[in-house]
Scaffold this active site. Sequence first.
Site, PDB file in Angstrom:
ATOM      1  CG  HIS A 102       5.373  50.845  48.017  1.00  0.00           C
ATOM      2  ND1 HIS A 102       5.215  50.617  49.178  1.00  0.00           N
ATOM      3  CD2 HIS A 102       5.305  52.051  47.603  1.00  0.00           C
ATOM      4  CE1 HIS A 102       5.118  51.707  49.899  1.00  0.00           C
ATOM      5  NE2 HIS A 102       4.778  52.579  48.972  1.00  0.00           N
ATOM      6  CG  HIS A 156       7.590  45.524  57.512  1.00  0.00           C
ATOM      7  ND1 HIS A 156       8.637  46.786  57.372  1.00  0.00           N
ATOM      8  CD2 HIS A 156       6.644  45.547  56.962  1.00  0.00           C
ATOM      9  CE1 HIS A 156       7.647  47.447  56.802  1.00  0.00           C
ATOM     10  NE2 HIS A 156       6.657  46.850  56.538  1.00  0.00           N
ATOM     11  CG  ASP A 198       2.083  43.727  53.651  1.00  0.00           C
ATOM     12  OD1 ASP A 198       1.264  44.556  53.264  1.00  0.00           O
ATOM     13  OD2 ASP A 198       3.322  44.032  53.587  1.00  0.00           O
TER      14      ASP A 198
END
Length: 430
Positions: free
Chosen positions: A266, A307, A365
């Site tokens: 996560h 993703h 990210d």
Amino acid sequence: MSEKKATLTIDGIEGAVELPVYSGSIGPDVVDVGGLTSKGLFTYDPGFVSTAACESEITYIDGGKGVLLHRGYPIDQLAAHSDYLETCYLLLYGELPDAEQKERFVSIVHNHTMVHEQIRTFFNGFRRDAHPMAIMCGVVGALSAFYHDSLDIADEHHRQVAAFRLIAKMPTLAAMSFKFSIGQPFMYPDNNLNYAENFLHMMFGTPCEASNVSPVLAKAMDRIFLLHADHEQNASTSTVRLAGSSGANPFACIAAGIAALWGPSHGGANEAVLNMLEEIGDVSRIDEYVARAKDKDDPFRLMGFGHRVYKNFDPRAKVMKESADEVLAELGLEDDPLLAIAKRLEEIALEDEYFIEKKLYPNVDFYSGIILKAIGIPTSMFTVIFAVGRTVGWIAHWNEMISGSYRIGRPRQLYTGHEQRDFVPLEQRG
């Protein structure tokens, strides 16, 4: 919501169960399966990936089209024209503030940035090498022991005060967890600075000299907070809602969210990006690792590409890339070895047919990891910073649930253990 009907065939009996179907303002219709229990049936949905556990007006995601809306506003527009605290206001109250409302909201947040002085001593109970996320789980949960005047979840004013306190104090606690880990004195917040500037001041400032926070770095940090502010019903947000459904106080609920976020699947994605770059080690080895990533029999995966939700592109990535380029130029780090690997991987992902075909574009990210590394923030703090930004999303969802009608969460199960059997005394067991 307009109501439709779905019928379920069971054991060849057509229309054995009739279920309502609801339509939201946008997005797929949902089938209300609540009536199945009266028929002795449950649904089976590991990970709840096909289950809407709540009704919400806060955030909408269309992963196939690369859409992320906060209260209807596209994330790229918010990132380009808004700032973190204005987005906090939007998530909490449903509309963008006017100038007076924003000034008042920012002022209130500034007035809550300090933490109770006894919390300083709380840190001494942790080992010096404790992971910052371990500290955050403990300290945020302990806030309920210090702020008794905002624990009545049925009181709208209490909920609002708790929201202000959490949004304001999370950067302070995050910076304290970092300072504690490196043995430096805690830095008090400076309310002359904006939200992101204040965080960098508390992270890197010392009592020996005045802080000098770069506007470019502060802007990038503000964008990181903004782009992580909310992401619909993810694991940590669902955890906050589930904890809140029991009537737990908001500080305990946010601590539960932090614990869920800590999981590497996560909140640890940008940390995994840096670990991957360190594993590659040198630009000369990129082709080797790209080949491994393409080999379906090799367990190695390139982190920060593609993703789980966004099947096309991550709408947050473009604006995060802009900030990454600005930060690298500001700090003169274009030649940093790890960042050079990252830049080359980015080029390959945007040009190589394999990545294009599989839509493995750099995600938020990937770029946020580059920015945090360039600023000088250790990888152990990456998920903490994620938690700081996500706090407002957690609070907004918690408050939305508590403000409406809700039931305590009670998922069911598909039981596959023993059927009933009789106890055998110890001396009779063979």
